[in-house]
Design a protein around this motif. Structure first.
Motif, mmCIF file in Angstrom:
data_model
loop_
_atom_site.group_PDB
_atom_site.id
_atom_site.type_symbol
_atom_site.label_atom_id
_atom_site.label_comp_id
_atom_site.label_asym_id
_atom_site.label_seq_id
_atom_site.Cartn_x
_atom_site.Cartn_y
_atom_site.Cartn_z
ATOM 1 N N GLU A 21 0.825 -1.211 0.000
ATOM 2 C CA GLU A 21 0.000 0.000 0.000
ATOM 3 C C GLU A 21 0.857 1.257 0.000
ATOM 4 O OE1 GLU A 21 -3.884 0.094 2.475
ATOM 5 O OE2 GLU A 21 -2.355 -0.865 3.670
ATOM 6 N N ASN A 22 0.219 2.380 -0.310
ATOM 7 C CA ASN A 22 0.905 3.662 -0.204
ATOM 8 C C ASN A 22 1.402 3.857 1.225
ATOM 9 O OD1 ASN A 22 -1.632 4.923 -2.313
ATOM 10 N ND2 ASN A 22 0.484 4.621 -2.892
ATOM 11 N N GLY A 23 2.681 4.202 1.343
ATOM 12 C CA GLY A 23 3.247 4.420 2.665
ATOM 13 C C GLY A 23 3.708 3.156 3.345
ATOM 14 N N ALA A 24 3.652 2.020 2.658
ATOM 15 C CA ALA A 24 4.064 0.757 3.274
ATOM 16 C C ALA A 24 5.569 0.728 3.533
ATOM 17 C CB ALA A 24 3.664 -0.418 2.380
ATOM 18 N N GLY A 25 6.320 1.489 2.762
ATOM 19 C CA GLY A 25 7.764 1.544 3.001
ATOM 20 C C GLY A 25 8.608 1.024 1.842
ATOM 21 N N LYS A 26 8.024 0.937 0.656
ATOM 22 C CA LYS A 26 8.756 0.406 -0.496
ATOM 23 C C LYS A 26 9.904 1.321 -0.903
ATOM 24 C CE LYS A 26 4.983 0.556 -2.958
ATOM 25 N NZ LYS A 26 4.070 1.105 -1.948
ATOM 26 N N SER A 27 9.585 2.596 -1.111
ATOM 27 C CA SER A 27 10.636 3.523 -1.543
ATOM 28 C C SER A 27 11.711 3.666 -0.475
ATOM 29 C CB SER A 27 10.045 4.900 -1.854
ATOM 30 O OG SER A 27 9.140 4.821 -2.935
ATOM 31 N N THR A 28 11.290 3.689 0.778
ATOM 32 C CA THR A 28 12.254 3.806 1.876
ATOM 33 C C THR A 28 13.228 2.631 1.855
ATOM 34 O OG1 THR A 28 10.535 4.870 3.166
ATOM 35 C CG2 THR A 28 12.454 4.085 4.376
ATOM 36 N N GLU A 149 8.471 2.240 -9.445
ATOM 37 C CA GLU A 149 7.288 2.578 -10.247
ATOM 38 C C GLU A 149 7.636 3.047 -11.665
ATOM 39 O OE1 GLU A 149 4.020 4.538 -8.327
ATOM 40 O OE2 GLU A 149 4.858 4.199 -6.337
ATOM 41 N N HIS A 181 2.259 -0.494 -8.667
ATOM 42 C CA HIS A 181 0.922 -0.673 -8.096
ATOM 43 C C HIS A 181 0.011 -1.412 -9.058
ATOM 44 C CE1 HIS A 181 1.508 1.543 -4.451
ATOM 45 N NE2 HIS A 181 2.054 2.539 -5.115
ATOM 46 N N SER A 383 6.639 16.669 2.527
ATOM 47 C CA SER A 383 7.739 15.815 2.068
ATOM 48 C C SER A 383 7.810 14.516 2.852
ATOM 49 C CB SER A 383 9.071 16.555 2.194
ATOM 50 O OG SER A 383 9.290 16.909 3.548
ATOM 51 N N ALA A 384 7.191 14.466 4.026
ATOM 52 C CA ALA A 384 7.254 13.242 4.835
ATOM 53 C C ALA A 384 6.210 12.210 4.404
ATOM 54 C CB ALA A 384 7.075 13.573 6.315
ATOM 55 N N SER A 386 4.415 9.524 1.837
ATOM 56 C CA SER A 386 4.807 8.709 0.682
ATOM 57 C C SER A 386 4.136 9.292 -0.560
ATOM 58 C CB SER A 386 4.378 7.269 0.894
ATOM 59 O OG SER A 386 3.001 7.112 0.637
ATOM 60 N N GLY A 388 2.106 8.172 -2.850
ATOM 61 C CA GLY A 388 0.672 7.951 -3.005
ATOM 62 C C GLY A 388 -0.153 8.770 -2.023
ATOM 63 N N ASN A 389 0.355 8.957 -0.826
ATOM 64 C CA ASN A 389 -0.389 9.735 0.165
ATOM 65 C C ASN A 389 -0.372 11.225 -0.166
ATOM 66 O OD1 ASN A 389 -1.570 7.902 2.187
ATOM 67 N ND2 ASN A 389 0.542 7.181 2.351
ATOM 68 N N GLY A 414 0.359 6.697 -8.954
ATOM 69 C CA GLY A 414 1.140 6.337 -7.772
ATOM 70 C C GLY A 414 0.322 5.923 -6.560
HETATM 71 N N1 LIG Z 1 11.406 12.118 4.336
HETATM 72 C C1 LIG Z 1 10.618 11.489 5.206
HETATM 73 N N2 LIG Z 1 10.502 11.905 6.481
HETATM 74 C C2 LIG Z 1 9.702 11.273 7.367
HETATM 75 N N3 LIG Z 1 8.953 10.215 7.056
HETATM 76 C C3 LIG Z 1 9.014 9.759 5.806
HETATM 77 C C4 LIG Z 1 9.841 10.361 4.812
HETATM 78 N N4 LIG Z 1 9.675 9.692 3.645
HETATM 79 C C5 LIG Z 1 8.798 8.706 3.905
HETATM 80 N N5 LIG Z 1 8.398 8.734 5.212
HETATM 81 C C6 LIG Z 1 7.426 7.831 5.846
HETATM 82 O O1 LIG Z 1 7.851 6.505 5.659
HETATM 83 C C7 LIG Z 1 6.754 5.665 5.368
HETATM 84 C C8 LIG Z 1 7.025 4.866 4.118
HETATM 85 O O2 LIG Z 1 7.083 5.719 2.992
HETATM 86 P P1 LIG Z 1 7.540 5.209 1.547
HETATM 87 O O3 LIG Z 1 7.747 6.427 0.736
HETATM 88 O O4 LIG Z 1 8.654 4.241 1.680
HETATM 89 O O5 LIG Z 1 6.219 4.443 1.080
HETATM 90 P P2 LIG Z 1 5.936 3.654 -0.278
HETATM 91 O O6 LIG Z 1 5.670 2.234 0.081
HETATM 92 O O7 LIG Z 1 7.020 3.923 -1.261
HETATM 93 O O8 LIG Z 1 4.549 4.320 -0.712
HETATM 94 P P3 LIG Z 1 4.014 4.831 -2.153
HETATM 95 O O9 LIG Z 1 3.410 3.640 -2.807
HETATM 96 O O10 LIG Z 1 2.942 5.830 -1.791
HETATM 97 O O11 LIG Z 1 5.155 5.427 -2.908
HETATM 98 C C9 LIG Z 1 5.534 6.554 5.255
HETATM 99 O O12 LIG Z 1 4.764 6.435 6.427
HETATM 100 C C10 LIG Z 1 6.086 7.946 5.144
HETATM 101 O O13 LIG Z 1 5.211 8.851 5.779
#
Ligand SMILES: Nc1ncnc2c1ncn2[C@@H]1O[C@H](COP(=O)(O)OP(=O)(O)OP(=O)(O)O)[C@@H](O)[C@H]1O
Ligand SMILES: [Mg+2]
Length: 487
Positions: A21-28, A149, A181, A383-384, A386, A388-389, A414
């Motif tokens: 899901e959006n915000g699951a942590g993939k990009s992180t 993506e 997605h 910026s914090a 994700s 999709g959010n 996204g």
């Molecule tokens: N720069 C940041 N500072 C603080 N928190 C962050 C930052 N970037 C991401 N997060 C938090 O980390 C969590 C994971 O975000 P991430 O971007 O990895 O999601 P994602 O799985 O890639 O989602 P999406 O599909 O929407 O791209 C989210 O809860 C987001 O709010």
């Protein structure tokens, strides 16, 4: 915490998809593998050896390359210059461009990337830009390729080409990590799929073992609602009437050529086109961000051709911009300030001539709830969130204040499958109450599914009509590239 307890094993010679899901942590997670974040605990091994990655250059040195969702090429440089930027082969102190060109063509040939080294990047379409990004990563010797993506901006034909290249790469023994997605795509291209939920890996499955529905349920942790069927709500009241619109740039190049159409209350008009064929210019003209060279725009009965963007918004037009980072959000401002962006002069953000911060904050809370924006609070910076959010926040903002006309560029780009279905429902509900929508989307299933009628744009002209009830994504894709006899 963005990631915890992640277990991921990616084999050489495979495509490993990451879904969640959006915000699951993939990009992180991917940024951690690429040396942009340091893990607090746990290890990364590459070819069996523990690797401490403190920066992208560490990652590149160990053969890890990443293609980010937002392209990072310099428009005014050639393909060759973009690829060698930062890793120039040298002969003494001079750049060895003939050697660089030779290597680029060699890599391009081997993986079918069709590179044209001497063309300026600004002249390339999206699919070709993406191949340049991949080429750039391979040029630096990547053996592990991370794609965040990559297909969000591609038409079906381009997706097929990308997948051909990925097959070639994996047959050479590269490891490919692929985030998307679009679950049907994932099932098509992946050898293994890892699901991430709330920052942790919950399962790794084989594509033959699951349906896209089961995959979605693994991501969400519960059952998905089924999409409802639709019926037409199109009225005969014109909401937006565009007549003979043309746009010529300073150099005399025609960007929009004699564009005419009408959108009625309760109607969604979809515009299909390969990115870069005038969609952005059309949308910006309709929103008063560009001065048109000829033609008129009427909102209801009123000629708004000379109105400012603010006046159009106050008159009932809402706008979901194509590039949320550049035009939709202030990344370094809190969510509630982003709620006011572009809407400072109307309630709940203003009372008379004064800003109403309390009202804005309260309404931001409402959007966060209604649109399921996953965030710790409305005070965090945009910026914090994700990707999709961020998108959900923008859609929520633009749908507030009950607009009569929505100009929507890639409204669900996204966002995950659950949030996409929710946004579609909200758009359909608003349409049933009379909202007129101009929809631009690279997601042809979305375009066909939401639109009451579709027009194809090619080089700034509307060249064909398609009936969403009968047209297939493949037919639409052909019409978009100007192939004969399509749609
Ligand atoms: N720069 C940041 N500072 C603080 N928190 C962050 C930052 N970037 C991401 N997060 C938090 O980390 C969590 C994971 O975000 P991430 O971007 O990895 O999601 P994602 O799985 O890639 O989602 P999406 O599909 O929407 O791209 C989210 O809860 C987001 O709010
Ligand atoms: Mg992401």
């Amino acid at each position: 915490m963005a990631n915890s307890d992640v277990n991921l094993v990616v084999q050489r010679g495979t495509v490993h998809a990451i879904v969640g899901e959006n915000g699951a942590g993939k990009s992180t997670l991917m940024k951690t593998l690429y040396g942009m974040h340091r893990p607090d605990s746990g290890t990364v091994r590459i070819d069996g050896k523990a690797a401490v990655l403190t920066s992208p250059s560490d990652a590149i040195e160990r053969g890890v390359g990443m293609v980010h969702q937002h392209f990072q090429l310099a428009d005014n440089l050639t393909v060759l210059e973009n690829v060698v930027l930062g890793s120039e082969p040298r002969k003494g102190v001079r750049l060895d461009f003939p050697e660089a060109r030779r290597r680029i063509l060699e890599i391009s040939d081997r993986y079918g990337l069709d590179a044209r080294p001497d063309v300026l990047v600004e002249e390339l379409g999206v699919g070709e830009r993406q191949r340049v990004e991949i080429l750039k990563v391979l040029y630096r010797g990547a053996r592990t390729l991370i794609l965040d993506e990559p297909t969000a901006v591609l038409v079906p034909q381009e997706v097929d080409e990308l997948f051909d290249a990925l097959r070639e790469l994996k047959s050479e023994g590269l490891a490919i990590i692929f985030i998307s997605h679009k679950l049907d795509e994932v099932l098509k291209v992946a050898d293994e799929i890892t699901v991430i939920r709330r920052g942790s890996t919950v399962a790794t499955v084989l594509p033959g073992e699951v349906t896209s529905r089961e995959l979605a349920e693994l991501m969400v942790g519960s059952e998905l609602p089924t999409a409802e069927t639709r019926e037409s709500t199109v009225t005969d009241v014109a909401e937006l009437t565009v007549s003979d619109l043309s746009l010529v740039d300073r150099t005399g190049r025609t960007l929009l050529d004699d564009v005419s159409f009408t959108i009625h209350r309760g109607e969604v008009l979809g515009i299909a086109g390969v990115e870069g064929n005038g969609q952005a210019e059309l949308v910006e003209s309709l929103m008063g961000m560009r001065h048109v060279s000829a033609g008129t725009v009427r909102l209801g009965e009123i000629d708004v051709t000379d109105w400012s963007t603010r006046r159009r918004r106050e008159g009932g037009m809402a706008y979901i911009a194509e590039d949320r980072i550049r035009h939709g959000l202030l990344l370094e401002s809190p969510l509630w300030e982003n709620r006011m962006l572009g809407h400072q002069t109307v309630p709940p953000n203003s009372k008379g001539a004064l800003l109403d911060i309390r009202g804005a904050k309260r309404d931001t809370e409402r959007i966060v709830t209604d649109y399921d924006v996953r965030t710790p609070s409305i005070d965090v910076l945009a910026s914090a969130l994700s990707g999709g959010n961020q998108q959900k926040l923008i859609v929520g903002r633009e749908m507030s204040g009950d607009p009569t006309m929505l100009i929507a560029s890639h409204p669900t780009r996204g966002v995950d499958v659950g949030a996409q279905a929710a946004i579609w429902d909200l758009l359909r509900d608003a349409r049933a109450k009379g909202l007129a929508v101009l929809l631009i989307s690279a997601d042809l299933d979305e375009l066909i599914g939401l639109s009451d009628s579709i027009k194809v744009i090619l080089r700034g002209r509307l060249v064909a009509d398609a009936d969403p009830a009968t047209v297939t994504p493949e037919q639409l894709g052909s019409a978009m590239t100007g192939a004969e006899g399509a749609a």
